[in-house]
Motif scaffolding. Structure first.
Motif, PDB file in Angstrom:
ATOM      1  N   ARG A 253       0.837  -1.211   0.000  1.00  0.00           N
ATOM      2  CA  ARG A 253       0.000   0.000   0.000  1.00  0.00           C
ATOM      3  C   ARG A 253       0.866   1.253   0.000  1.00  0.00           C
ATOM      4  NH1 ARG A 253      -1.386   0.257   4.985  1.00  0.00           N
ATOM      5  NH2 ARG A 253      -0.070   2.078   5.399  1.00  0.00           N
ATOM      6  N   MET A 254       1.881   1.252   0.856  1.00  0.00           N
ATOM      7  CA  MET A 254       2.721   2.436   1.006  1.00  0.00           C
ATOM      8  C   MET A 254       3.430   2.803  -0.291  1.00  0.00           C
ATOM      9  SD  MET A 254       4.350   1.716   4.781  1.00  0.00           S
ATOM     10  CE  MET A 254       5.254   3.257   4.878  1.00  0.00           C
ATOM     11  N   VAL A 255       4.014   1.800  -0.953  1.00  0.00           N
ATOM     12  CA  VAL A 255       4.771   2.111  -2.166  1.00  0.00           C
ATOM     13  C   VAL A 255       3.843   2.415  -3.342  1.00  0.00           C
ATOM     14  CG1 VAL A 255       5.073  -0.274  -3.015  1.00  0.00           C
ATOM     15  CG2 VAL A 255       6.810   1.467  -3.512  1.00  0.00           C
ATOM     16  N   ALA A 256       2.670   1.803  -3.360  1.00  0.00           N
ATOM     17  CA  ALA A 256       1.744   2.049  -4.470  1.00  0.00           C
ATOM     18  C   ALA A 256       1.086   3.423  -4.371  1.00  0.00           C
ATOM     19  CB  ALA A 256       0.668   0.968  -4.521  1.00  0.00           C
ATOM     20  N   THR A 257       0.754   3.832  -3.154  1.00  0.00           N
ATOM     21  CA  THR A 257       0.013   5.093  -2.971  1.00  0.00           C
ATOM     22  C   THR A 257       0.917   6.294  -2.733  1.00  0.00           C
ATOM     23  OG1 THR A 257      -0.238   4.730  -0.579  1.00  0.00           O
ATOM     24  CG2 THR A 257      -1.968   3.849  -2.017  1.00  0.00           C
ATOM     25  N   GLY A 258       2.231   6.054  -2.604  1.00  0.00           N
ATOM     26  CA  GLY A 258       3.154   7.172  -2.442  1.00  0.00           C
ATOM     27  C   GLY A 258       3.455   7.544  -1.002  1.00  0.00           C
ATOM     28  N   GLU A 259       3.070   6.686  -0.047  1.00  0.00           N
ATOM     29  CA  GLU A 259       3.499   6.912   1.339  1.00  0.00           C
ATOM     30  C   GLU A 259       4.988   6.632   1.482  1.00  0.00           C
ATOM     31  OE1 GLU A 259       1.126   5.122   4.531  1.00  0.00           O
ATOM     32  OE2 GLU A 259      -0.417   4.696   3.045  1.00  0.00           O
ATOM     33  N   ALA A 260       5.494   5.695   0.664  1.00  0.00           N
ATOM     34  CA  ALA A 260       6.910   5.344   0.660  1.00  0.00           C
ATOM     35  C   ALA A 260       7.410   5.319  -0.777  1.00  0.00           C
ATOM     36  CB  ALA A 260       7.129   3.980   1.315  1.00  0.00           C
ATOM     37  N   ALA A 261       8.693   5.578  -0.932  1.00  0.00           N
ATOM     38  CA  ALA A 261       9.267   5.573  -2.283  1.00  0.00           C
ATOM     39  C   ALA A 261       9.682   4.173  -2.722  1.00  0.00           C
ATOM     40  CB  ALA A 261      10.474   6.494  -2.342  1.00  0.00           C
ATOM     41  N   HIS A 262      10.089   3.311  -1.768  1.00  0.00           N
ATOM     42  CA  HIS A 262      10.635   1.992  -2.102  1.00  0.00           C
ATOM     43  C   HIS A 262      10.091   0.914  -1.167  1.00  0.00           C
ATOM     44  CE1 HIS A 262      14.035   4.890  -3.108  1.00  0.00           C
ATOM     45  NE2 HIS A 262      13.801   4.344  -4.274  1.00  0.00           N
ATOM     46  N   TYR A 263      10.002  -0.297  -1.702  1.00  0.00           N
ATOM     47  CA  TYR A 263       9.685  -1.462  -0.870  1.00  0.00           C
ATOM     48  C   TYR A 263      10.376  -2.678  -1.482  1.00  0.00           C
ATOM     49  CZ  TYR A 263       6.851  -4.921   1.751  1.00  0.00           C
ATOM     50  OH  TYR A 263       6.421  -5.943   2.574  1.00  0.00           O
ATOM     51  N   PRO A 264      11.412  -3.223  -0.839  1.00  0.00           N
ATOM     52  CA  PRO A 264      12.064  -4.421  -1.366  1.00  0.00           C
ATOM     53  C   PRO A 264      11.138  -5.623  -1.241  1.00  0.00           C
ATOM     54  CG  PRO A 264      12.999  -3.813   0.768  1.00  0.00           C
ATOM     55  CD  PRO A 264      12.050  -2.729   0.391  1.00  0.00           C
ATOM     56  N   GLY A 269       3.996  -9.146  -5.510  1.00  0.00           N
ATOM     57  CA  GLY A 269       3.282  -8.028  -4.896  1.00  0.00           C
ATOM     58  C   GLY A 269       2.465  -7.220  -5.886  1.00  0.00           C
ATOM     59  N   ILE A 270       2.769  -7.336  -7.175  1.00  0.00           N
ATOM     60  CA  ILE A 270       1.971  -6.645  -8.200  1.00  0.00           C
ATOM     61  C   ILE A 270       0.517  -7.061  -8.096  1.00  0.00           C
ATOM     62  CG2 ILE A 270       1.612  -6.379 -10.689  1.00  0.00           C
ATOM     63  CD1 ILE A 270       4.684  -6.863 -10.990  1.00  0.00           C
ATOM     64  N   GLY A 271       0.279  -8.342  -7.846  1.00  0.00           N
ATOM     65  CA  GLY A 271      -1.091  -8.835  -7.730  1.00  0.00           C
ATOM     66  C   GLY A 271      -1.826  -8.211  -6.564  1.00  0.00           C
ATOM     67  N   ASN A 272      -1.110  -7.957  -5.470  1.00  0.00           N
ATOM     68  CA  ASN A 272      -1.717  -7.320  -4.305  1.00  0.00           C
ATOM     69  C   ASN A 272      -2.226  -5.930  -4.658  1.00  0.00           C
ATOM     70  OD1 ASN A 272      -1.256  -5.308  -1.905  1.00  0.00           O
ATOM     71  ND2 ASN A 272      -1.491  -7.295  -0.908  1.00  0.00           N
ATOM     72  N   VAL A 273      -1.417  -5.167  -5.393  1.00  0.00           N
ATOM     73  CA  VAL A 273      -1.820  -3.809  -5.779  1.00  0.00           C
ATOM     74  C   VAL A 273      -2.952  -3.859  -6.805  1.00  0.00           C
ATOM     75  CG1 VAL A 273      -1.031  -1.654  -6.846  1.00  0.00           C
ATOM     76  CG2 VAL A 273       0.447  -2.871  -5.232  1.00  0.00           C
ATOM     77  N   ALA A 274      -2.862  -4.782  -7.749  1.00  0.00           N
ATOM     78  CA  ALA A 274      -3.923  -4.909  -8.760  1.00  0.00           C
ATOM     79  C   ALA A 274      -5.269  -5.194  -8.105  1.00  0.00           C
ATOM     80  CB  ALA A 274      -3.576  -6.021  -9.748  1.00  0.00           C
ATOM     81  N   GLN A 275      -5.239  -5.962  -7.013  1.00  0.00           N
ATOM     82  CA  GLN A 275      -6.476  -6.330  -6.331  1.00  0.00           C
ATOM     83  C   GLN A 275      -6.969  -5.237  -5.388  1.00  0.00           C
ATOM     84  OE1 GLN A 275      -6.273 -10.171  -4.425  1.00  0.00           O
ATOM     85  NE2 GLN A 275      -8.001  -9.771  -3.086  1.00  0.00           N
ATOM     86  N   ASN A 276      -6.036  -4.627  -4.647  1.00  0.00           N
ATOM     87  CA  ASN A 276      -6.440  -3.711  -3.582  1.00  0.00           C
ATOM     88  C   ASN A 276      -6.358  -2.229  -3.944  1.00  0.00           C
ATOM     89  OD1 ASN A 276      -6.827  -5.919  -1.801  1.00  0.00           O
ATOM     90  ND2 ASN A 276      -4.654  -5.952  -1.308  1.00  0.00           N
ATOM     91  N   TYR A 277      -5.447  -1.878  -4.853  1.00  0.00           N
ATOM     92  CA  TYR A 277      -5.257  -0.463  -5.230  1.00  0.00           C
ATOM     93  C   TYR A 277      -5.114  -0.338  -6.742  1.00  0.00           C
ATOM     94  CZ  TYR A 277      -4.236  -0.441  -0.267  1.00  0.00           C
ATOM     95  OH  TYR A 277      -4.318  -0.639   1.085  1.00  0.00           O
ATOM     96  N   PRO A 278      -6.117  -0.806  -7.489  1.00  0.00           N
ATOM     97  CA  PRO A 278      -5.989  -0.818  -8.954  1.00  0.00           C
ATOM     98  C   PRO A 278      -5.725   0.552  -9.560  1.00  0.00           C
ATOM     99  CG  PRO A 278      -8.271  -1.210  -8.276  1.00  0.00           C
ATOM    100  CD  PRO A 278      -7.426  -1.308  -7.043  1.00  0.00           C
ATOM    101  N   ASN A 280      -3.777   2.721  -8.516  1.00  0.00           N
ATOM    102  CA  ASN A 280      -2.372   3.081  -8.315  1.00  0.00           C
ATOM    103  C   ASN A 280      -1.408   2.151  -9.043  1.00  0.00           C
ATOM    104  OD1 ASN A 280      -3.774   3.684  -5.300  1.00  0.00           O
ATOM    105  ND2 ASN A 280      -2.560   5.340  -6.171  1.00  0.00           N
ATOM    106  N   LEU A 281      -1.946   1.185  -9.777  1.00  0.00           N
ATOM    107  CA  LEU A 281      -1.089   0.170 -10.403  1.00  0.00           C
ATOM    108  C   LEU A 281      -0.084   0.800 -11.371  1.00  0.00           C
ATOM    109  CD1 LEU A 281      -0.586  -2.866 -10.412  1.00  0.00           C
ATOM    110  CD2 LEU A 281      -2.265  -3.087 -12.254  1.00  0.00           C
ATOM    111  N   GLY A 282      -0.510   1.831 -12.073  1.00  0.00           N
ATOM    112  CA  GLY A 282       0.389   2.494 -13.018  1.00  0.00           C
ATOM    113  C   GLY A 282       1.490   3.293 -12.355  1.00  0.00           C
ATOM    114  N   ASP A 283       1.325   3.589 -11.067  1.00  0.00           N
ATOM    115  CA  ASP A 283       2.343   4.350 -10.321  1.00  0.00           C
ATOM    116  C   ASP A 283       3.427   3.442  -9.742  1.00  0.00           C
ATOM    117  OD1 ASP A 283       0.802   6.628 -10.772  1.00  0.00           O
ATOM    118  OD2 ASP A 283      -0.310   6.379  -8.891  1.00  0.00           O
ATOM    119  N   LEU A 284       3.218   2.123  -9.866  1.00  0.00           N
ATOM    120  CA  LEU A 284       4.141   1.149  -9.277  1.00  0.00           C
ATOM    121  C   LEU A 284       5.196   0.741 -10.297  1.00  0.00           C
ATOM    122  CD1 LEU A 284       4.477  -0.614  -6.634  1.00  0.00           C
ATOM    123  CD2 LEU A 284       3.306  -2.424  -7.907  1.00  0.00           C
TER     124      LEU A 284
END
Length: 424
Positions: A253-264, A269-278, A280-284
């Motif tokens: 959530r943090m890296v997709a929505t811009g709360e954080a710049a990086h997440y190792p 994890g792409i699937g998590n963003v596609a499901q929960n924050y679609p 923001n997917l293009g920002d990842l």
């Protein structure tokens, strides 16, 4: 009347026999709770039940990490494993003693569809294939927020020093430089494990020497750097304030929505963003964990997990039929359409044209000669179970990197002896 009665009786018996031949079977499946796993099992089981209305599925979820490993091993040891289960390939698979506990899938009609690169990581000591790939190959590296990079004028780093410099600039701008999520302890390992491309570039014989007990993390400078990099990032105060309690979902959530710049993290994890924050997917975005040399920049790759059937399965033959179908191009493309997060390892299985940006960022590494290296756990059967606890201590500032590397060397020794490896 007697003829009629006989005819009715014969017809009834025939009907009963036919029903018995096509008796409904419920296949039990044990799997982890990762969002991609849930999606894959949903699309696969629904499609298979449409083909085989006599087959239904009972899916049970298990924990991840070390707890999940113990559940799988205990279920296999006690003969209480589901008809089908999902689990890692590579070193953790070898620890299951597959030649004794898992069904041989070498004879499946679709076994030839399985990538030759994948077969070794699900093969028993006798060379027999015991699993079918479940999902795409994954990159281990660093997700980044493309909006933050654009706003701050940052470039994708090719060296570790540039990565830290980018993270410092993000911190100075009032955002989290690097998300960490030790509430899910397994996520703490990424800076060590995703560094393996860099280890291999500097010490090409490390995997072989490590397996033969001729090389150690603590005494191989290139291998120790993963621990050192984690320590450096933690000491620099680049993590989110709640890193000790935050979980994987929080990191994505943090890296997709811009709360954080990086997440190792691994690219599943792409699937998590596609499901929960679609939205923001293009920002990842995604890049490989950089090393010291920009000219030797490449991606550490994880093979997907696999589906297995235990030798003791209640519905072993039906389980094999389902796994045979999972190894088909049709089933693979159902998964690829549902979660287009990386290359799949079934012959002729195509990704959709409109893959997410983070997948586009990953594919050039696969296309470049020498652009990828398998993670150490796919080159060596030796992986210590305590790594995730050790890396939590390093990232939290509890244990120095040098001590952690030496402790991990002790941890892997136990497992190597359990596996009966020579020279240990």
């Amino acid at each position: 009347m007697r003829m009629t009665a006989r005819t009715i009786l014969a017809a009834s018996l025939a009907s009963l026999l036919a029903s018995a031949a096509h008796a409904d079977v419920t296949l039990s499946i044990l799997a982890d709770t990762n969002p991609e796993t849930v999606v894959f099992l949903d699309v696969l089981t629904k499609a298979y039940s449409e083909k085989r209305p006599d087959i239904s599925f009972d899916i049970e979820n298990r924990a991840g990490g070390a707890e999940g490993d113990n559940i799988v091993k205990t279920r296999l040891a006690t003969g209480e494993m589901a008809d089908i289960f999902q689990y890692n390939a590579g070193s953790l698979f070898q620890a299951l003693k597959p030649e004794n506990t898992l069904a041989d899938l070498s004879g499946l009609s679709n076994a030839g569809n399985i990538s030759e690169n994948f077969k070794p990581v699900v093969s028993a000591a006798d060379g027999s294939v015991r699993g079918v790939p479940f999902g795409p190959a994954m990159g281990g590296g660093i997700f980044y927020n493309r909006k933050i990079y654009a706003e701050l004028g940052l470039e994708v780093p090719k060296t570790w020093a540039d990565f830290i410099a980018n993270s410092e600039k993000v911190k100075a701008a009032g955002k989290v430089g690097i998300a960490q999520t030790y509430g899910d302890t397994w996520t703490s390992q990424l800076f060590v494990l995703a560094d393996y491309y860099n280890v291999n570039a500097a010490a090409p014989s490390f995997a072989k020497d490590f397996t033969e007990n001729k090389a150690k993390f603590a005494t191989t400078p290139a291998a120790a750097k993963g621990f050192e990099r984690l320590e450096q990032a933690g000491k620099a105060g680049l993590f989110n304030a709640d890193f000790g309690a935050a979980k994987f979902d929080d990191g994505m959530r943090m890296v997709a929505t811009g709360e954080a710049a990086h997440y190792p993290m691994l690219t599943f994890g792409i699937g998590n963003v596609a499901q929960n924050y679609p939205d923001n997917l293009g920002d990842l975005g995604f890049f490989a964990q950089p090393g010291d040399d920009a000219a030797k920049n490449g991606l550490t790759v994880w093979m997907p997990s696999a589906l297995y059937s235990p030798s003791s399965a209640e519905h072993g033959e039906e389980a094999k039929k389902f796994l045979d179908w999972v190894a088909s191009k049709e089933a693979c493309e159902l998964m690829a359409k549902a979660v287009p997060s990386g290359p799949y390892l079934i012959k002729d299985c195509q990704l959709p044209a409109d893959v997410p940006q983070a997948v586009k960022d990953m594919l050039p590494y696969f296309e470049a000669e020498g652009g990828t290296s398998p993670a150490l756990e796919f080159l060596s059967p030796v992986k210590g179970p305590a790594l995730e606890q050790i890396t939590v201590e390093v990232g939290s500032g509890i244990r120095p990197a040098s001590e952690a590397a030496a402790l991990y060397d002790q941890d892997v020794e136990k497992q190597a002896k359990q596996l009966g490896l020579p020279n240990w």
